[in-house]
Design a protein around this motif. Structure first.
Motif, short mmCIF file in Angstrom:
data_model
loop_
_atom_site.label_atom_id
_atom_site.label_comp_id
_atom_site.label_asym_id
_atom_site.label_seq_id
_atom_site.Cartn_x
_atom_site.Cartn_y
_atom_site.Cartn_z
N ASN A 236 0.83 -1.20 0.00
CA ASN A 236 0.00 0.00 0.00
C ASN A 236 0.88 1.26 0.00
OD1 ASN A 236 -1.81 2.15 0.76
ND2 ASN A 236 -3.25 0.54 1.35
N PRO A 237 0.64 2.17 -0.98
CA PRO A 237 1.51 3.35 -1.09
C PRO A 237 1.47 4.25 0.15
CG PRO A 237 -0.35 3.48 -2.63
CD PRO A 237 -0.36 2.10 -2.06
N VAL A 238 0.46 4.12 0.98
CA VAL A 238 0.32 4.99 2.15
C VAL A 238 1.28 4.57 3.29
CG1 VAL A 238 -1.43 3.85 3.59
CG2 VAL A 238 -1.54 6.30 3.23
N LEU A 239 1.78 3.34 3.19
CA LEU A 239 2.55 2.75 4.29
C LEU A 239 3.79 3.57 4.66
CD1 LEU A 239 2.63 0.34 6.21
CD2 LEU A 239 4.06 -0.85 4.55
N GLU A 240 4.51 4.02 3.66
CA GLU A 240 5.76 4.76 3.90
C GLU A 240 5.51 5.96 4.82
OE1 GLU A 240 9.52 4.88 4.02
OE2 GLU A 240 8.64 3.32 2.75
N ASP A 241 4.45 6.73 4.52
CA ASP A 241 4.10 7.90 5.34
C ASP A 241 3.62 7.47 6.72
OD1 ASP A 241 4.75 9.78 3.52
OD2 ASP A 241 2.71 9.98 2.69
N LEU A 242 2.93 6.37 6.76
CA LEU A 242 2.32 5.89 8.00
C LEU A 242 3.37 5.54 9.06
CD1 LEU A 242 -0.72 5.60 8.27
CD2 LEU A 242 -0.52 3.19 7.78
N ILE A 243 4.52 5.03 8.63
CA ILE A 243 5.52 4.56 9.59
C ILE A 243 6.70 5.53 9.73
CG2 ILE A 243 4.97 2.10 9.26
CD1 ILE A 243 7.38 1.91 7.39
N LYS A 244 6.56 6.72 9.10
CA LYS A 244 7.66 7.68 9.03
C LYS A 244 8.29 7.95 10.41
CE LYS A 244 6.57 11.59 7.37
NZ LYS A 244 5.78 12.41 6.45
N ASP A 245 7.47 8.30 11.38
CA ASP A 245 8.03 8.73 12.67
C ASP A 245 7.71 7.77 13.81
OD1 ASP A 245 8.82 11.17 11.38
OD2 ASP A 245 6.72 11.79 11.53
N THR A 246 7.61 6.48 13.51
CA THR A 246 7.27 5.59 14.61
C THR A 246 8.42 4.64 14.93
OG1 THR A 246 6.41 3.66 13.43
CG2 THR A 246 4.91 5.52 13.67
N PRO A 247 8.47 4.17 16.17
CA PRO A 247 9.53 3.21 16.54
C PRO A 247 9.30 1.83 15.89
CG PRO A 247 8.06 3.65 18.40
CD PRO A 247 7.66 4.58 17.31
N TYR A 248 8.15 1.66 15.22
CA TYR A 248 7.85 0.35 14.61
C TYR A 248 8.39 0.25 13.19
CZ TYR A 248 4.62 0.12 18.50
OH TYR A 248 4.09 0.12 19.75
N ARG A 249 9.03 1.32 12.73
CA ARG A 249 9.44 1.44 11.33
C ARG A 249 10.26 0.22 10.86
NH1 ARG A 249 13.09 3.93 7.94
NH2 ARG A 249 12.02 4.75 6.10
N ASP A 250 11.31 -0.13 11.61
CA ASP A 250 12.20 -1.22 11.18
C ASP A 250 11.46 -2.55 11.10
OD1 ASP A 250 14.19 0.54 10.96
OD2 ASP A 250 15.17 0.05 12.87
N MET A 251 10.60 -2.78 12.11
CA MET A 251 9.84 -4.02 12.16
C MET A 251 8.94 -4.13 10.92
SD MET A 251 7.66 -5.32 15.42
CE MET A 251 6.24 -4.31 15.09
#
Ligand SMILES: [Zn+2]
Length: 298
Positions: A228-243
């Motif tokens: 989903n193209p929205v995902l990149e923005d969704l995880i931008k500033d979260t600690p879950y990004r790497d996971m």
């Protein structure tokens, strides 16, 4: 049924074409005028891969196979009208498919968009879903892990005809209901509602299609595809990004079939969606409570 020229013909071809020949001969004897042509479905991946493997031009390899197979079919005595033989990789044939493609393009029925494909980095080609075995290339001399790669591709707007296809299914008398249902599922038309869920503390909105808008009160989470193209923005500033990134990478190595058949799983993105209906319900309750409060004060 046009054969694919991947070598000389084999017993499978003989079986098919001899039966066709029996029918053609029988009908001729009965006085029918029988058109019994043959052709070669001669474009495609196998020729390209073979050419890479042995270092010859795909045309050379394909035409040689056709020549050998023609001889074998003639030795079998199959009553084809060889004057009508077609070979799909020759301009005299594909000028017509190009002509038809342009008609569809001009009418907006052929269009380009980006979509995911199974990419084999070893063969440097796209593989069909059936050619991905346990996440790897099916070719025994390759077996590279397959990536899901986004490529710009051509599509046909067959959805334009969904309604007509569905309606005309009813006109097929004597077809088993099971087969008609399979066709309906394949056409895949469904009527429903799009619901927009805003994401908390952001401008992102996720649109969800559902055939059961009445179940919206029970929505407790939203899951989106790893692509989903929205995902990149969704995880931008979260600690879950790497996971999440790891999960996306893993998913990209799985085939569509594998992903459809396995138990559903996923990882938390760190983002929260707001249920639009529940918000309105709470706002409404809040208004009533405010009114009551005012009453008490008054
Ligand atoms: Zn491969």
């Amino acid at each position: 049924m046009f054969a694919y020229p991947s070598g000389d013909i084999h017993m499978g071809h003989c079986k098919n074409y001899v039966i066709g020949d029996v029918i053609a001969r029988y009908k001729r004897k009965m006085g029918f005028e029988v058109l019994h042509p043959f052709g070669w479905d001669a474009f495609g991946l196998p020729a390209e891969n073979r050419a890479i493997e042995v270092g010859i031009h795909p045309r050379e390899w394909t035409m040689k196979n056709i020549q050998v197979s023609d001889e074998s079919l003639k030795m079998l005595g199959i009553s084809y009208d060889w004057d009508r033989e077609i070979i799909t990789c020759l301009p005299s044939y594909y000028k017509w498919t190009q002509w038809m493609f342009l008609l569809m393009f001009k009418r907006g029925l052929a269009y380009k968009k980006e979509a995911y494909v199974n990419w084999c980095p070893g063969c440097q080609t796209v593989l069909a879903n059936e050619q991905v075995v346990d996440g790897h290339c099916y070719r025994s001399n390759c077996k590279s892990p397959i990536e899901r790669r986004k490529l710009n591709q051509w599509f046909f707007r067959i959805t334009e005809y969904a309604e007509r296809l569905l309606k005309d299914l009813e006109r097929l008398d004597g077809w088993p209901e099971r087969v008609k249902q399979m066709q309906r599922n394949w056409i895949g038309k469904s009527e429903g509602t799009s619901i927009i869920f805003p994401i908390k503390n952001s401008d992102i909105k996720i649109e969800v299609f559902t055939t059961r808008a009445d179940t919206i009160f029970g929505v407790t989470f939203i899951s989106i595809a790893p692509e989903n193209p929205v995902l990149e923005d969704l995880i931008k500033d979260t600690p879950y990004r790497d996971m999440v990134k790891n999960y996306v990478l893993e998913a990209s190595r799985k085939s569509v079939v594998e992903r459809m058949e396995k138990e559903k799983d996923g990882v938390f993105t760190g983002a929260y969606a707001i249920n639009p209906v529940m918000v309105e319900k709470f706002q409404y309750m809040w208004r009533i409570m405010s009114l009551l409060n005012m009453e008490v004060v008054w």
